[in-house]
Design a protein around this motif. Structure first.
Motif, short mmCIF file in Angstrom:
data_model
loop_
_atom_site.label_atom_id
_atom_site.label_comp_id
_atom_site.label_asym_id
_atom_site.label_seq_id
_atom_site.Cartn_x
_atom_site.Cartn_y
_atom_site.Cartn_z
N VAL A 56 0.83 -1.21 0.00
CA VAL A 56 0.00 0.00 0.00
C VAL A 56 0.87 1.26 0.00
O VAL A 56 1.81 1.37 0.79
CB VAL A 56 -0.92 -0.01 1.25
N VAL A 57 0.52 2.20 -0.89
CA VAL A 57 1.18 3.51 -0.93
C VAL A 57 0.07 4.56 -0.82
O VAL A 57 -0.85 4.57 -1.63
CB VAL A 57 1.96 3.72 -2.24
N GLY A 58 0.14 5.42 0.19
CA GLY A 58 -0.90 6.42 0.41
C GLY A 58 -0.52 7.79 -0.11
O GLY A 58 0.67 8.10 -0.24
N VAL A 59 -1.53 8.61 -0.39
CA VAL A 59 -1.27 10.02 -0.76
C VAL A 59 -2.31 10.89 -0.07
O VAL A 59 -3.50 10.56 -0.06
CB VAL A 59 -1.25 10.22 -2.29
N ASP A 60 -1.83 11.99 0.53
CA ASP A 60 -2.74 12.93 1.19
C ASP A 60 -2.14 14.33 1.08
O ASP A 60 -0.93 14.51 1.11
CB ASP A 60 -2.95 12.57 2.66
N ILE A 61 -3.02 15.33 1.00
CA ILE A 61 -2.61 16.73 0.88
C ILE A 61 -2.02 17.23 2.21
O ILE A 61 -1.24 18.17 2.24
CB ILE A 61 -3.81 17.61 0.46
N ALA A 62 -2.41 16.59 3.32
CA ALA A 62 -1.87 16.92 4.65
C ALA A 62 -0.87 15.85 5.03
O ALA A 62 -1.07 14.67 4.72
CB ALA A 62 -3.00 16.97 5.67
N ASP A 63 0.19 16.27 5.74
CA ASP A 63 1.14 15.25 6.21
C ASP A 63 0.38 14.30 7.15
O ASP A 63 -0.49 14.74 7.90
CB ASP A 63 2.30 15.91 6.94
N GLN A 64 0.69 13.03 7.09
CA GLN A 64 -0.04 12.05 7.90
C GLN A 64 0.98 11.20 8.65
O GLN A 64 1.30 10.07 8.25
CB GLN A 64 -0.94 11.16 7.01
N ASN A 66 0.86 9.43 11.20
CA ASN A 66 0.39 8.13 11.72
C ASN A 66 0.07 7.13 10.61
O ASN A 66 -0.35 6.01 10.91
CB ASN A 66 -0.85 8.32 12.61
N TYR A 67 0.22 7.55 9.36
CA TYR A 67 -0.07 6.62 8.26
C TYR A 67 1.02 5.55 8.25
O TYR A 67 2.20 5.87 8.17
CB TYR A 67 -0.09 7.38 6.93
N PRO A 68 0.66 4.26 8.34
CA PRO A 68 1.71 3.25 8.58
C PRO A 68 2.42 2.75 7.33
O PRO A 68 3.40 2.01 7.45
CB PRO A 68 0.93 2.10 9.24
N PHE A 69 1.94 3.11 6.15
CA PHE A 69 2.52 2.55 4.92
C PHE A 69 3.33 3.62 4.18
O PHE A 69 3.45 4.75 4.64
CB PHE A 69 1.39 2.01 4.03
N GLU A 70 3.88 3.24 3.04
CA GLU A 70 4.60 4.24 2.24
C GLU A 70 3.65 5.40 1.92
O GLU A 70 2.44 5.17 1.70
CB GLU A 70 5.12 3.58 0.96
N PHE A 71 4.20 6.62 1.89
CA PHE A 71 3.32 7.80 1.87
C PHE A 71 3.86 8.88 0.95
O PHE A 71 5.07 9.16 0.96
CB PHE A 71 3.20 8.35 3.30
N ILE A 72 2.96 9.49 0.19
CA ILE A 72 3.31 10.64 -0.66
C ILE A 72 2.52 11.84 -0.14
O ILE A 72 1.28 11.77 -0.04
CB ILE A 72 2.92 10.38 -2.13
N HIS A 73 3.23 12.92 0.18
CA HIS A 73 2.57 14.15 0.63
C HIS A 73 2.26 14.97 -0.61
O HIS A 73 3.17 15.57 -1.20
CB HIS A 73 3.50 14.90 1.59
N GLY A 74 0.99 14.97 -1.04
CA GLY A 74 0.67 15.69 -2.27
C GLY A 74 -0.81 15.65 -2.58
O GLY A 74 -1.62 15.16 -1.80
N ASP A 75 -1.14 16.17 -3.76
CA ASP A 75 -2.52 16.24 -4.22
C ASP A 75 -2.89 14.90 -4.87
O ASP A 75 -2.25 14.47 -5.84
CB ASP A 75 -2.66 17.39 -5.23
#
Ligand SMILES: C[S@@+](CC[C@H](N)C(=O)[O-])C[C@H]1O[C@@H](n2cnc3c(N)ncnc32)[C@H](O)[C@@H]1O
Length: 249
Positions: A56-64, A66-75
């Motif tokens: 799982v790779v997540g993306v959110d406009i707000a830094d997260q 607590n998100y436990p998986f790979e994460f992209i900070h963006g739109d």
């Protein structure tokens, strides 16, 4: 999460700015598939796909944090349009405040962006299977699949609608009658019941531990993150159905 060194590991490595996953997430057997978790927040939806075997790779406009998986900070709309084709499945939970009956009272007089049409357009350009989720209300999306906590033995009702696309369908589990009422303070008195209402700031709606148990989410204690999330059981159901369809194709 262990880094997978293979074709899909290289696909993730080709996306700039991916933050590594936290280490303290439960083990699971990887099904060889990659999931983009759009509008991920703290990862309620993402955890269900993880439990179904996806990387799982997540993306959110707000830094997260607590998100436990790979994460992209963006739109999410931009990331889906540019990189969605690299994923086996793209999940999206666009913000619901614009069309949600749950928040109609508290949000009265405010305006919120409606990202569903732009999200759907981006999803359709990926050529991959996708799913969009929102609460009941005026959200401009189909309701092909409706899930409820009671279908999974959870202590939340939490109805959610899902619109699958990109050629995938998901079986609708039978709706199970609710066992009773929602627990909580009403008119200064605590009423017992098999369900908790996980929204808002809590107060008379149950403790953080009760919310965590009810949702099946134990990696965050933030009420706001719990209140935004969908129970992982919902996307575990979807993830398993899609894995089956993809293998059969
Ligand atoms: C309803 S929450 C998602 C909950 C999540 N699916 C879960 O189960 O935990 C919506 C999220 O969308 C994020 N968001 C809003 N606009 C966004 C955008 N343009 N791109 C990415 N994320 C966005 C918000 O920061 C919020 O975390």
């Amino acid at each position: 999460m262990q880094t997978q060194i293979n074709g899909q590991g290289r696909a993730v490595a080709s996306i700039p700015g991916v933050r590594p996953a936290h280490r303290n997430i439960p083990p699971r057997r990887w099904n060889g598939r990659l999931l983009l978790d759009g509008f991920c927040c703290a990862g309620g939806a993402g955890m269900g796909y993880h439990l179904a075997g996806y990387r799982v790779v997540g993306v959110d406009i707000a830094d997260q944090p607590n998100y436990p998986f790979e994460f992209i900070h963006g739109d999410a709309v931009e990331v889906i349009a540019e990189y969605g084709h690299l994923f086996d499945l793209v999940h999206t939970s666009p913000p619901c405040q614009d069309g949600c009956t749950l928040t109609a009272g508290t949000n009265q007089g405010r305006t919120y962006p409606q990202l569903i049409p732009a999200t759907r357009t981006a999803l359709e350009t990926t050529g991959r299977p996708w799913v969009m989720e929102n609460p009941p209300g005026r959200a401009p999306m189909r309701r092909d699949l409706q899930l409820c906590g009671e279908m999974f033995g959870l202590s939340v009702i939490r109805h959610r609608n899902f619109e699958p696309g990109g050629g995938m369908t998901v079986d609708q589990p039978p709706h199970v009658p609710h066992r009773g009422r929602v627990a909580g303070m009403r008119h200064g008195q605590w009423f017992t019941g098999p369900y908790f209402a996980v929204y808002g700031q809590g107060g008379g709606k149950g403790t953080v531990a009760q919310w965590q148990d009810a949702m099946g989410i134990h990696w965050t204690t933030a009420r706001r993150e719990l209140a935004e999330a969908i129970p992982p059981a919902y996307t575990r159901w979807i993830g398993r159905a899609v894995a089956h369809l993809t293998r059969a194709a």
